[in-house]
Scaffold this active site. Structure first.
Site, short mmCIF file in Angstrom:
data_model
loop_
_atom_site.label_atom_id
_atom_site.label_comp_id
_atom_site.label_asym_id
_atom_site.label_seq_id
_atom_site.Cartn_x
_atom_site.Cartn_y
_atom_site.Cartn_z
N GLY A 1 0.94 -1.09 -0.23
CA GLY A 1 -0.10 -0.14 0.04
C GLY A 1 0.93 1.27 0.18
N VAL B 1 1.22 3.78 2.27
CA VAL B 1 2.03 3.94 3.74
C VAL B 1 3.00 2.73 3.80
CG1 VAL B 1 1.91 4.14 5.89
CG2 VAL B 1 0.35 5.16 4.72
N ARG C 1 -4.06 -10.09 0.28
CA ARG C 1 -4.72 -11.44 -0.05
C ARG C 1 -3.30 -12.49 -0.15
NH1 ARG C 1 -8.18 -8.04 -1.99
NH2 ARG C 1 -6.78 -7.70 -3.81
N ARG D 1 -6.32 3.69 18.60
CA ARG D 1 -5.84 5.10 18.98
C ARG D 1 -6.49 5.58 20.22
NH1 ARG D 1 -6.02 7.63 13.04
NH2 ARG D 1 -4.31 6.52 12.00
N CYS E 1 -2.76 11.18 10.13
CA CYS E 1 -1.66 11.95 9.34
C CYS E 1 -2.05 13.46 9.45
CB CYS E 1 -1.95 11.67 7.88
SG CYS E 1 -3.53 11.57 7.09
N GLN F 1 -6.41 18.26 2.15
CA GLN F 1 -5.93 17.00 2.16
C GLN F 1 -5.56 16.19 0.72
OE1 GLN F 1 -7.82 16.30 6.60
NE2 GLN F 1 -6.83 14.65 5.43
N SER G 1 -3.61 11.17 -2.05
CA SER G 1 -2.87 10.00 -1.57
C SER G 1 -3.13 9.57 0.09
CB SER G 1 -1.33 10.15 -1.35
OG SER G 1 -1.04 11.25 -0.83
N GLY G 2 -3.76 10.35 0.69
CA GLY G 2 -4.25 10.30 2.13
C GLY G 2 -5.09 9.11 2.08
N ARG H 1 -10.97 17.16 1.00
CA ARG H 1 -10.05 16.58 0.20
C ARG H 1 -9.99 17.38 -1.26
NH1 ARG H 1 -7.16 12.21 1.82
NH2 ARG H 1 -9.10 11.00 2.18
N HIS I 1 -0.62 17.01 2.65
CA HIS I 1 -1.63 17.59 3.24
C HIS I 1 -1.07 19.47 3.77
CE1 HIS I 1 -3.44 13.81 3.08
NE2 HIS I 1 -3.72 13.83 4.32
#
Lengths: 333, 333
Positions: free
Chosen positions: B19, B21, B45, B104, B135, B162, B165-166, B241, B248
C-alpha cells in the site's frame, strides 16, 4: 436609461468584454433578458471581436469620447484600468458598475451585494459609480448576513479554496497545461499565477502586507465589514488558490452574540435570498458551476465559540461572485 | 530485537506492504539504515511480491503463526485488519506499531508523535502496541506543541487541504484518470473516493456523526487532545479533500493563554524538532514532497483571538504523517 413604450432600455458599455468576467457578464445579460439597445464592447488593446446574441461585436480601444451616449458601463478590468477610465465614464454621464477593487474603499461609492445591502443604492442622489465587491467576499457575506440577522455576528474565521478562474482565463489555461504536463512527466513553469497549480496549491493571493495578510485576505476583512455594516467585526481570513477551474469554496467558523440552534441556522440560511442549503456532504465546486446561489452545507455547532457555528460554502465566483452580482446591481438601480 | 556485536537488529514484519504507507515505510527503513535481519511482508490477499533493498520479497497472506519469531511488526492497513491481527502479533511476542485508527483511543495504547510525547513510550512496562496518529493530526501537533510550550494553547480552528494519497494509491490514480478525462472532455465516475476530485474538492472525509463532524474531523479533535495532553482543548476542524497528489496543508488559527509576538512564535517554531519555517508565500505541497519536516509559514497575528496567531502548514502526510513517524517510534523504543 430611456423608457421606450414602458420598457426601460439601456445603451450599455462593457470594458474588459473578452475577459473571464466580461464573457460571464454577456451570458448573464442574455439569460436575464436585460434590455439592451446598444452594446459597445472594449478590449484591452482594441481589435478582434466578441459575439453576443448571435451577432459579432467589435472590440474597441478606450479613448476620448469612448463612453459618449451610453447609459450604463460595466468595468470588468484590472483595478488600474478602472481607476483611469471609470471616472471618465461617470463624467460622460454614465452610471458605472466596477468589478475591480479600485473604488471599493471610497466612502462615497456604494459597495453592494443586493441581497444584503441594496438599501445603500437608494440614496437621495443616485450614485454615478457603484463598486462590485471581491468574489470571495460576496459569497461569504451572503451566508453571514442571515446568521447576523438571526443571532448577531461577533467573530469570523474563514479559510478559502479559490479556483484558478478567479485569476482570469489565462490562469485556467495554465492550470490545464500544467496538469497535462504533470501527467506526461514534463516540467512546467507558471507565468499567469505566482506558482504552478498543477496538483498543487498555495496560500498567496496578492502581495503580503506589513500585518502579514495578503491582498485578498485584506479585501475580505475590509469589504465584509463594509457590506455587513459591522465596521469592527474581527475576521481572520486565509486565502488559498486551489487546482479547481471554477467556483470558490470557504470553510467558515463564526461566533454569535446569541444562541442559534443548527436547525434555526439552517432555516435562516434556507430562507435567505441567494443561498441554498446542501445537506449531506455539502456543496462541491463542480455542482455549483453555473448556479446563481451560494451553496451552504456541513452546518454544525462550533466547539471553539459558544454560541457559534461552523459551515462550508461553495459558489460560482465568476457568476454570483462577479458578473451576476454586477447585473443585479444594475437591475436594482 | 537482538543485540549482535553491539548492533541491535530486528526481525521485522510489515502488514500492508504494497500500500501507499507500506511502500513509504520500506523506503524510509532503507534511508535510515534501520537494522533488519529478516523482512516478512504481508499483502491483502497474499501473492505477488515487493522489492526491498534490491531484493524481491514475497507478499504473504495473514494466517496462523504469521508473526512467530518476529520482533517488530508495522501495520499499514485499514483499521479492520489491524483490529483483527495486531493483537495476535502482540500475543506472539512482537512489538506492534499500528498506523490505523483501530487502537488510537485505547487508554493503554500510547498514541505517539516522538517530537511531542515520546515520554509516553518510556513506561515501566514497555508497551506491546503503539498507535501511530492520524496524518493530519501529526502535522498539526508538530506546529501546535512549540506554540503551547511558548504561550499556552487555549483554542484551535483548523481547515485542512488533504491530498488524494491520504486515501491510498487508488485514489491518486483516480485523481489522475479523472483529470485526464476532464482534459479530454470525457465523463468520469469516482469509485475509490466518494466524489470525483478532478478539478474539484469536497468537505467530506469519513462519515458524518450526530454532531455534524466527519470521521477525520473527530480524529483531529480527539487525537490532538491526547497527544498534547490537553483533554479539553476546544478544536474546530473542517477536513477537505483537494486535487493534490501528495502532502496535506492546513490553515490554522489559535488562541493563546499568554501574548506571543510573531517573531517569538517564529523562533519557537524554527527551534522545534520536525518543523521548518518557510517565509514569504509559505510552504506548498509540491515543495514539501519527500521532506521530513512540516513546513510552517504565513505566520501573523490573529484578529479574532487576542492573544492569538494564524498560520499555514504543509507536510508530507505519507512520510511524517505516517511512515516516518512510525519508524521514529520504533527508533525511540
Amino acid at each position: 436609461m430611456a423608457a421606450a413604450g414602458g420598457i426601460v432600455t439601456t445603451r450599455l458599455g462593457l470594458v474588459g468584454a473578452a475577459g473571464a468576467v466580461g464573457q460571464e457578464l454577456l451570458g448573464i445579460l442574455t439569460e436575464r433578458r436585460f434590455p439592451i439597445t446598444e452594446l459597445r464592447a472594449f478590449g484591452s488593446r482594441g481589435g478582434g471581436e466578441i459575439t453576443h446574441g448571435g451577432a459579432s461585436v467589435p472590440l474597441r480601444a478606450l479613448g476620448p469620447g469612448a463612453f459618449d451616449g451610453l447609459d450604463l458601463v460595466f468595468f470588468a478590468t484590472p483595478a488600474a484600468v478602472a481607476r483611469e477610465w471609470a471616472p471618465r465614464a461617470v463624467a460622460a454621464g454614465c452610471t458605472v458598475i466596477d468589478n475591480s477593487s479600485a473604488f471599493r474603499e471610497e466612502p462615497d461609492v456604494p459597495l453592494v451585494v443586493p441581497e444584503v445591502n441594496a438599501a445603500t443604492l437608494r440614496r437621495p442622489e443616485p450614485p454615478g459609480l457603484i463598486a462590485n465587491p471581491n468574489c470571495s467576499t460576496i459569497l461569504l457575506v451572503l451566508a453571514l448576513a442571515p446568521l447576523h440577522r438571526a443571532a448577531g455576528l461577533s467573530r469570523v474565521v474563514v479559510s478559502t479554496y479559490q479556483a484558478a478562474s478567479g485569476a482570469g482565463h489565462r490562469a485556467v489555461q495554465e492550470l490545464r497545461d500544467g496538469v497535462r504536463a504533470a501527467l506526461e512527466g514534463r516540467a512546467f513553469t507558471a507565468a499567469a499565477l505566482p506558482h504552478s497549480l498543477a496538483f498543487n496549491l498555495f496560500a498567496a493571493i496578492g502581495t503580503i502586507d506589513d500585518q502579514g495578510s495578503t491582498g485578498e485576505e485584506a479585501k475580505i476583512l475590509r469589504e465584509s465589514r463594509r457590506i455587513l455594516d459591522l465596521p469592527d467585526l474581527p475576521i481572520d481570513a486565509t486565502c488559498v488558490r486551489v487546482p479547481v477551474e471554477r467556483c470558490h469554496s470557504e470553510s467558515v467558523t463564526v461566533e454569535l452574540a446569541r444562541d442559534l440552534s443548527v436547525d434555526a441556522a439552517r432555516a435562516a440560511l434556507a430562507g435567505a435570498p441567494g443561498v441554498i442549503v446542501v445537506d449531506g456532504d455539502g456543496p462541491q465546486p463542480v455542482d455549483r458551476h453555473g448556479r446563481d446561489e451560494v451553496g451552504v452545507g456541513r452546518l454544525r455547532r462550533s466547539r471553539v465559540f459558544a454560541p457559534g457555528l461552523a459551515f462550508w460554502l461553495v459558489g460560482d465566483q465568476l457568476r454570483k461572485g462577479a458578473a451576476l452580482n454586477a447585473v443585479q446591481i444594475a437591475e436594482n438601480l
